[in-house]
Design a protein around this motif. Structure first.
Motif, short mmCIF file in Angstrom:
data_model
loop_
_atom_site.label_atom_id
_atom_site.label_comp_id
_atom_site.label_asym_id
_atom_site.label_seq_id
_atom_site.Cartn_x
_atom_site.Cartn_y
_atom_site.Cartn_z
N LEU A 32 0.84 -1.19 0.00
CA LEU A 32 0.00 0.00 0.00
C LEU A 32 0.88 1.24 0.00
O LEU A 32 1.60 1.51 0.96
CB LEU A 32 -0.93 0.01 1.20
N ASP A 33 0.83 2.00 -1.08
CA ASP A 33 1.65 3.18 -1.26
C ASP A 33 0.74 4.41 -1.25
O ASP A 33 -0.11 4.57 -2.13
CB ASP A 33 2.39 3.08 -2.59
N GLY A 34 0.91 5.26 -0.25
CA GLY A 34 0.07 6.45 -0.13
C GLY A 34 0.17 7.38 -1.32
O GLY A 34 -0.78 8.12 -1.63
N ARG A 35 1.28 7.36 -2.03
CA ARG A 35 1.42 8.21 -3.22
C ARG A 35 0.45 7.77 -4.32
O ARG A 35 -0.11 8.61 -5.03
CB ARG A 35 2.86 8.18 -3.73
N LYS A 36 0.26 6.45 -4.45
CA LYS A 36 -0.70 5.95 -5.44
C LYS A 36 -2.12 6.36 -5.07
O LYS A 36 -2.91 6.77 -5.93
CB LYS A 36 -0.62 4.43 -5.53
N VAL A 37 -2.44 6.24 -3.80
CA VAL A 37 -3.79 6.62 -3.36
C VAL A 37 -4.01 8.12 -3.59
O VAL A 37 -5.07 8.54 -4.07
CB VAL A 37 -4.01 6.26 -1.89
N LYS A 38 -3.00 8.91 -3.27
CA LYS A 38 -3.13 10.36 -3.45
C LYS A 38 -3.31 10.72 -4.93
O LYS A 38 -4.07 11.63 -5.26
CB LYS A 38 -1.91 11.07 -2.87
N SER A 39 -2.64 9.98 -5.82
CA SER A 39 -2.81 10.25 -7.25
C SER A 39 -4.23 9.91 -7.70
O SER A 39 -4.80 10.60 -8.56
CB SER A 39 -1.78 9.47 -8.07
N LEU A 40 -4.82 8.86 -7.13
CA LEU A 40 -6.21 8.53 -7.44
C LEU A 40 -7.16 9.61 -6.90
O LEU A 40 -8.17 9.92 -7.54
CB LEU A 40 -6.58 7.17 -6.86
N ILE A 41 -6.83 10.16 -5.74
CA ILE A 41 -7.63 11.26 -5.20
C ILE A 41 -7.60 12.44 -6.16
O ILE A 41 -8.63 13.08 -6.43
CB ILE A 41 -7.11 11.67 -3.80
N GLU A 42 -6.42 12.74 -6.69
CA GLU A 42 -6.30 13.83 -7.67
C GLU A 42 -7.18 13.56 -8.89
O GLU A 42 -7.85 14.47 -9.41
CB GLU A 42 -4.84 14.00 -8.08
N LEU A 43 -7.18 12.32 -9.36
CA LEU A 43 -8.01 11.95 -10.51
C LEU A 43 -9.48 12.15 -10.20
O LEU A 43 -10.21 12.83 -10.95
CB LEU A 43 -7.74 10.49 -10.89
N LEU A 44 -9.96 11.57 -9.10
CA LEU A 44 -11.39 11.63 -8.77
C LEU A 44 -11.83 13.06 -8.44
O LEU A 44 -12.98 13.43 -8.72
CB LEU A 44 -11.69 10.70 -7.60
N SER A 45 -10.92 13.86 -7.88
CA SER A 45 -11.28 15.23 -7.51
C SER A 45 -11.60 16.09 -8.73
O SER A 45 -12.26 17.12 -8.61
CB SER A 45 -10.14 15.88 -6.72
N GLY A 46 -11.13 15.68 -9.89
CA GLY A 46 -11.42 16.42 -11.11
C GLY A 46 -12.83 16.24 -11.61
O GLY A 46 -13.28 17.00 -12.47
N PHE A 47 -13.53 15.25 -11.09
CA PHE A 47 -14.92 15.00 -11.48
C PHE A 47 -15.88 15.68 -10.50
O PHE A 47 -15.70 15.59 -9.28
CB PHE A 47 -15.22 13.50 -11.51
N HIS A 48 -16.90 16.33 -11.03
CA HIS A 48 -17.94 16.95 -10.21
C HIS A 48 -18.97 15.87 -9.90
O HIS A 48 -19.98 15.72 -10.59
CB HIS A 48 -18.56 18.12 -10.97
N ARG A 49 -18.73 15.09 -8.85
CA ARG A 49 -19.38 13.79 -8.64
C ARG A 49 -20.75 13.92 -7.96
O ARG A 49 -21.01 13.33 -6.91
CB ARG A 49 -18.45 12.88 -7.82
N VAL A 50 -21.61 14.70 -8.56
CA VAL A 50 -22.96 14.88 -8.02
C VAL A 50 -23.78 13.63 -8.32
O VAL A 50 -23.71 13.07 -9.41
CB VAL A 50 -23.63 16.12 -8.64
N ARG A 51 -24.56 13.19 -7.35
CA ARG A 51 -25.34 11.97 -7.50
C ARG A 51 -26.22 12.02 -8.75
O ARG A 51 -26.96 12.98 -8.96
CB ARG A 51 -26.24 11.77 -6.27
N GLY A 52 -26.12 10.98 -9.57
CA GLY A 52 -26.96 10.88 -10.76
C GLY A 52 -26.43 11.63 -11.96
O GLY A 52 -27.07 11.63 -13.01
N SER A 53 -25.26 12.27 -11.84
CA SER A 53 -24.74 13.08 -12.93
C SER A 53 -23.81 12.28 -13.84
O SER A 53 -23.34 11.20 -13.48
CB SER A 53 -23.97 14.29 -12.38
#
Length: 576
Positions: free
Chosen positions: A15-36
C-alpha cells in the motif's frame, strides 16, 4: 502457513500512499454529483484503473436505482438526478461587480438549483424569515433548507444566495470569518415537489456576501445571473467490485461514498480512492477470503443496495466505512476517528481494527505523531445503513475538518502517510481473518471484557437489563462475567420497541425535529436516534434500548425517553 503469512506482510507493505493520493487527484477532477454524468465517469475511471491493473471484467457489477424524486427506500426518499452545467452571478446595481461562477468554483451552484432559462436580473433583499419575497433574489446566511422553505415555498422567491457553513469549529479556525474566501458546498431540496418551485441558488464567499449585504443596506441592489442545469429523473449507480473473486459465504464489504462535488478530495475522493487501491492489492495478492468494495451515492445509493443484499441473503459479516480518510492533520486541523460499533452488535472486528490502528500509528521513538480517537456510534454516513440492518460497521474518518464541504477541500490537503496508516490498518484487520494475530486477539478480548464489565455494572438493577445480559455477553465474548451479573441484571422491559422501516433513518427526517427537542436532547440527537433504530431491530424492547442508549452516549435516561416518545409520535419507531 508461513507462505500465507509472508504474502500477507507483502500485501500490507504494497500500500503506497502516493498511489492513493494520485487517485484522489483523478477523482477530484470530477464533479461527482449523484446521478450526474461526472459521477458515472468517475466510477468508470475507477473501473478502468482496476482493469488496467489486471482485474477481470467479471469482477465489476453496477447496481442502478431510481433518482426520480419520489421513490422511498426504507426511511430515505430519493432526489431527482441533478447535473450543473454552468452558473454565473454579478451585482448589477448600484455598480457592476463579479460575484461568482462555476468556472472558479464548482460549488458556486447549490445542489438542487434550478435553471434560470437565460439571463435574469432581480432586486436583491436580505432574508428576514417568513415574508413575501415574490420575484426577488434573497441573500441569506442561514440553514439552506429553512431558507428554501420560508423564502421559496412560502415566500415565492426566485433566487437564493447563500453564505453558510455547516459544522463550524472555532477551535480549528473553521468559521466564515476566518475563511472569507472559501465557498461552501450546500444543497436545497430537490425532490419532485421542490424542483417544481424552480428556485435558482448560489453559494458565495463571505467576502462577496459582505459586498452584497452592503449593497442591500444602501438600497436599490440588483443582481444578474444565469444558471444552466439538468434536473431530471435519472439513476443512482452503485459500483460493487469483487476484490478477491472468492465466494464461500459472508465476507467483508468496504464501503465509501463516491459522490460529492469537485474537488471533494477528503470528502470523499479519499475514501473511494483508498477503497479502489485496497481492491487492487487484494486482487494481486490473491487474498483467500470474500472481500467486496462498494462505491455508493451516500445514503441514496447505499440504502437500496444494502436492502437488496438483505433480500438476496448476501449481507456481509461486517463492513468498514471509509469516509474522509486522507486528511493532513496539520493543514486541516482534523483528527482521525473510529466510530464505535453499537454494543447491541458483535464487537470483535471493531476491536481488532482499533488495535491495528493504534499499533500502526506513525511514531518517532515511541511517541505518537498523529491524533486518533474513538467516539460513540455516530450517524451521518453509509455505515449507518448496514448497522441498522444488524451488521457491525465501524466508521473511519477525519473530523472536525477545517475545509469540510467546501472548494478548499483539495488534494493538496491530503497526506500520504495518513492514507497508508488507514489503509494498512484495514488490510491488517482483513489479514487477521486468515492468520489471526495472537497479540491482536488478546488485546481485543481484554478490551471487550473491560467494556462489558463497565456496561453491565451500569445497567445492573435497572429496568430493561434483563433483556440485555445474554446479548451483551455474546457480543463482547464475555461469558466469564455472566455469573457475576446474572442476578443484578434480572429486570426485563415491560414494552416492545421496533422500527417502522428498514435500514437507517437517513438525514432528511431532521427537518421535522423541533428546535426545543434538539435543545433538550443535545448535539448527539441524530446519532442517538439512528442508534435506537438499530437497537430496536436487534433488541426489540423499549426500556432496554433506552437504557443502552443512555449508557453509550452518557446522557440522562430522561432525555433518551423524551426522544423515544417523540420518535414514536412521528412514526419513526413503534411501541405498544
Amino acid at each position: 502457513m508461513m507462505n500465507i503469512k509472508g504474502e500477507m506482510i507483502a500485501m500490507v507493505e504494497k500500500l503506497d500512499g502516493r498511489k492513493v493520493k494520485s487517485l484522489i487527484e483523478l477523482l477530484s477532477g470530477f464533479h461527482r454529483v449523484r446521478g450526474s454524468k461526472d459521477y458515472h465517469d468517475s466510477m468508470m475511471a475507477a473501473i478502468d484503473y482496476l482493469k488496467r491493473s489486471g482485474m477481470p471484467s467479471r469482477r465489476f457489477k453496477v447496481f442502478s436505482y431510481p433518482a426520480d424524486g419520489k421513490t422511498v427506500n426504507g426511511n430515505v426518499a430519493t432526489t431527482l438526478a441533478w447535473e450543473p452545467i454552468y452558473g454565473e452571478m454579478w451585482l448589477e446595481r448600484p455598480e457592476r461587480f463579479f460575484i461568482t461562477s462555476t468556472s472558479i468554483s464548482k460549488v458556486a451552484l447549490v445542489s438542487g438549483s434550478a435553471g434560470s432559462e437565460g439571463w435574469k436580473e432581480l432586486s436583491l433583499v436580505q432574508f428576514e424569515g417568513k415574508k413575501d419575497y415574490s420575484n426577488k433574489a434573497v441573500l441569506a446566511s442561514d440553514d439552506p433548507v429553512k431558507v428554501f422553505q420560508q423564502a421559496v415555498v412560502e415566500g415565492g422567491a426566485s433566487c437564493l444566495i447563500f453564505n453558510y457553513m455547516r459544522k463550524s469549529f472555532e477551535e480549528i479556525g473553521r468559521s466564515l470569518e476566518k475563511l472569507p474566501e472559501m465557498t461552501n458546498y450546500l444543497s436545497i431540496p430537490y425532490d419532485r415537489e421542490a424542483a417544481d418551485k424552480k428556485a435558482v441558488a448560489f453559494s458565495i464567499t463571505k467576502e462577496k456576501y459582505d459586498l452584497l449585504a452592503g449593497a442591500v443596506a444602501r438600497g436599490g441592489a440588483v443582481v444578474g445571473f444565469r444558471s444552466e442545469v439538468k434536473l431530471t429523473e435519472g439513476e443512482l449507480e452503485v459500483l460493487q467490485v469483487d476484490a478477491t473473486g472468492v465466494e464461500n459465504g459472508p465476507g467483508v464489504i468496504i464501503t465509501a461514498h463516491l459522490c460529492h462535488p469537485s474537488p471533494g478530495a477528503d470528502d470523499n475522493a479519499s475514501g473511494a480512492a483508498l477503497a479502489v487501491e485496497l481492491a487492487r492489492i487484494l486482487h494481486q495478492a490473491e487474498f483467500p477470503f470474500p472481500v467486496k468494495i462498494a462505491l455508493v451515492p451516500e445514503y441514496l445509493g447505499s440504502v437500496p443496495y444494502a436492502l437488496q443484499l438483505k433480500r438476496e441473503k448476501k449481507l456481509p459479516l461486517f463492513t468498514v466505512n471509509l469516509d474522509m480518510v486522507g486528511a493532513d492533520q496539520d493543514k486541516t486541523g482534523s483528527t482521525f476517528i473510529l466510530s464505535k460499533v453499537p454494543p447491541y452488535l458483535p464487537q470483535k472486528w471493531g476491536r481488532i481494527l482499533e488495535y491495528f490502528i493504534t499499533e500502526l500509528m506513525p511514531r518517532n521513538g515511541g511517541y505518537p505523531l498523529k491524533r486518533f480517537g474513538e467516539i460513540p456510534f455516530m450517524a451521518g454516513s453509509d455505515h449507518c445503513v448496514f448497522t441498522t440492518l444488524g451488521i457491525p460497521s465501524p466508521f473511519l474518518g477525519h473530523l472536525p475538518d477545517r475545509y469540510y464541504h467546501s472548494d478548499f477541500d483539495t488534494p493538496s490537503m491530503m497526506d500520504r502517510v495518513e492514507l497508508e496508516w488507514v489503509g494498512r490498518s484495514v488490510l491488517k484487520t482483513l489479514e487477521h481473518i486468515i492468520t489471526p494475530d495472537p497479540l491482536a486477539a488478546a488485546a481485543a478480548k481484554g478490551k471487550m471484557i473491560g467494556e462489558l464489565h463497565e456496561i453491565l455494572s451500569r445497567i445492573a438493577g435497572r429496568e430493561g437489563a434483563g433483556d440485555l445480559l445474554d446479548l451483551l455477553v455474546s457480543n463482547y465474548e464475555g461469558d466469564v462475567l455472566r455469573g457475576n451479573f446474572a442476578e443484578a441484571c434480572g429486570l426485563s422491559s415491560s414494552r416492545p420497541l421496533e422500527p417502522t422501516f428498514e435500514s437507517s433513518l437517513g438525514l432528511e427526517w431532521m427537518k421535522i425535529v423541533p428546535q426545543e427537542l434538539k435543545n433538550e436532547v443535545g448535539p448527539e440527537l441524530l446519532s442517538m436516534a439512528d442508534f435506537m433504530a438499530g437497537g430496536s431491530l436487534v433488541i426489540g424492547s423499549r426500556e432496554a434500548v433506552e437504557l443502552l442508549t443512555s449508557i453509550h452516549y452518557g446522557v440522562p435516561i430522561e432525555k433518551v425517553r423524551t426522544l423515544t416518545g417523540w420518535m414514536i409520535e412521528r412514526s419513526l419507531l413503534r411501541s405498544s
